[in-house]
Design an enzyme around this catalytic site. Structure first.
Site, PDB file in Angstrom:
ATOM      1  N   THR A 201       0.861  -1.192   0.000  1.00 50.62           N
ATOM      2  CA  THR A 201       0.000   0.000   0.000  1.00 50.62           C
ATOM      3  C   THR A 201       0.888   1.230   0.000  1.00 50.62           C
ATOM      4  O   THR A 201       1.862   1.307   0.756  1.00 50.62           O
ATOM      5  CB  THR A 201      -0.922   0.016   1.239  1.00 50.62           C
ATOM      6  OG1 THR A 201      -1.783  -1.127   1.170  1.00 50.62           O
ATOM      7  CG2 THR A 201      -1.793   1.264   1.278  1.00 50.62           C
ATOM      8  N   PHE A 203       1.165   5.193   0.724  1.00 51.18           N
ATOM      9  CA  PHE A 203       0.541   6.255   1.531  1.00 51.18           C
ATOM     10  C   PHE A 203       1.158   7.595   1.138  1.00 51.18           C
ATOM     11  O   PHE A 203       2.358   7.667   0.859  1.00 51.18           O
ATOM     12  CB  PHE A 203       0.823   6.039   3.021  1.00 51.18           C
ATOM     13  CG  PHE A 203       0.268   4.765   3.599  1.00 51.18           C
ATOM     14  CD1 PHE A 203      -0.924   4.755   4.303  1.00 51.18           C
ATOM     15  CD2 PHE A 203       0.953   3.558   3.451  1.00 51.18           C
ATOM     16  CE1 PHE A 203      -1.424   3.582   4.848  1.00 51.18           C
ATOM     17  CE2 PHE A 203       0.450   2.377   3.990  1.00 51.18           C
ATOM     18  CZ  PHE A 203      -0.736   2.393   4.693  1.00 51.18           C
TER      19      PHE A 203
HETATM   20  O1  PPY Z   1      -7.475   0.191   8.520  1.00 51.25           O
HETATM   21  C1  PPY Z   1      -6.246   0.420   8.531  1.00 51.25           C
HETATM   22  O2  PPY Z   1      -5.445  -0.188   9.228  1.00 51.25           O
HETATM   23  C2  PPY Z   1      -5.734   1.466   7.637  1.00 51.25           C
HETATM   24  O3  PPY Z   1      -4.780   2.117   7.951  1.00 51.25           O
HETATM   25  C3  PPY Z   1      -6.330   1.552   6.259  1.00 51.25           C
HETATM   26  C4  PPY Z   1      -5.728   0.438   5.440  1.00 51.25           C
HETATM   27  C5  PPY Z   1      -6.431  -0.743   5.287  1.00 51.25           C
HETATM   28  C6  PPY Z   1      -5.855  -1.783   4.563  1.00 51.25           C
HETATM   29  C7  PPY Z   1      -4.592  -1.646   3.995  1.00 51.25           C
HETATM   30  C8  PPY Z   1      -3.904  -0.451   4.148  1.00 51.25           C
HETATM   31  C9  PPY Z   1      -4.479   0.601   4.853  1.00 51.25           C
END
Ligand code: PPY
Length: 313
Positions: A201, A203
């Site tokens: 992911t 960010f």
């Molecule tokens: O819900 C979380 O932990 C988040 O930070 C959002 C998320 C959810 C799944 C993958 C990456 C971020």
């Protein structure tokens, strides 16, 4: 300290900071406050800690709340997940960036390896439901189908773990980080439960003024949103591609935002490219050319390009 959506708790943080002005805090190298959506142990919090080691993290109920915390001065940074290898761009999160006065200061990509977590003693056979962030549930579809459980979406992965722990749910599991399990006292009953082994992911970390200091000498990239009033998507695409290609500027992302975003504009796209509008003339010219034909252009920020995939667990 939890910040509710729309809340402005600047006064609260001033107590922690002794009312010291931003510039003075930077001079003293005081630790940053980084806002994120979720509770401790959420992937966004882990991204904040990886990007800004030693920072204070500020849990927020919503992503908008996290961005508002930066706008109001309550936090120095906010973290937003914007894309994953498994399902592409989280387009709604770009809408949040467009609606607020913040700049991208940094990018960070995490390797996300989901764990299945449950109260001590709970076995997979006894599970009736699994809770998590909707994206995490979607990423683990095959494992959930094998378990034959109901899927219950909640606001964040670590929030699911906390809920399970506080309500003593013995028929449920959560999908989240191992760190969330440690924080709220749940056991890992399976790990790596995502459908694809390679799952990262990306960010974006935003601040009021963009990047300050760190990584100043690293190669830069820029994120930009472009909107067009007409319906001719191909014409818009051609103009954007030619503005960058003719000046040798590499694109790292180009994606249409689906739906009628920014209300009046028919077509909106996100474009990321190498280089900085602040520092490079050819990049500035490319953006100028796009601006001449577009109805709206917003540079979301110029920041250090970071291709590292950070490992958590
Ligand atoms: O819900 C979380 O932990 C988040 O930070 C959002 C998320 C959810 C799944 C993958 C990456 C971020």
């Amino acid at each position: 300290m939890a910040l509710t959506h729309g809340g402005n708790g600047a006064g609260n943080l001033d107590k922690h900071r002794g009312g010291v002005k931003r510039e003075e805090r930077e001079m003293w190298n005081e630790k940053w406050w980084v806002a994120y959506q979720g509770v401790p142990g959420a992937y966004s919090e882990l991204a904040a800690r990886t990007a800004c080691p030693g920072c204070f993290t500020l849990p927020c109920r919503t992503l908008t709340g996290a961005v508002l915390a930066v706008e109001s001065g309550e936090a120095d940074r906010a973290v937003l997940p914007v894309e994953s290898t498994m399902d592409g761009t989280a387009l709604r999160n770009y809408d949040i960036l467009l609606r607020h006065d913040v700049r991208v200061a940094r990018e960070i990509t995490l390797f996300v390896r989901y764990c299945l977590l449950a109260l001590p003693g709970v076995r997979k056979a006894g599970l009736r439901r699994v809770m998590s962030h909707p994206v995490a549930l979607a990423h683990c579809g095959r494992a959930l189908a094998r378990l034959g459980v109901d899927r219950e979406p909640v606001e964040d992965t670590a929030g699911a773990v906390r809920l399970l722990s506080t309500r003593r749910m013995f028929d449920a599991a959560a999908i989240a980080s191992a760190r969330a399990g440690e924080i709220y006292g749940l056991d890992v009953i399976d790990e790596g439960v995502q459908d694809e082994a390679w799952n990262t992911t990306r960010f974006l970390i935003v601040s009021r003024d963009g990047e300050v200091g760190a990584g100043a000498r690293a190669p830069k990239k820029t994120s930009m949103v472009v909107a067009h009033a007409g319906d001719d998507a191909m014409a818009m695409l051609r103009r954007v591609l030619s503005a960058f290609a003719s000046r040798g500027v590499n694109l790292t992302k180009l994606e249409w935002l689906k739906g009628r975003r920014l209300r009046v504009f028919a077509r909106v796209m996100v474009v990321d490219f190498e280089g900085s509008v602040e520092e490079e003339e050819n990049v500035r010219e490319a953006v100028k050319e796009v601006e001449e034909s577009a109805a709206f252009v917003r540079v979301l920020g110029c920041y250090a390009s970071d291709r590292t995939v950070y490992n958590l667990e």
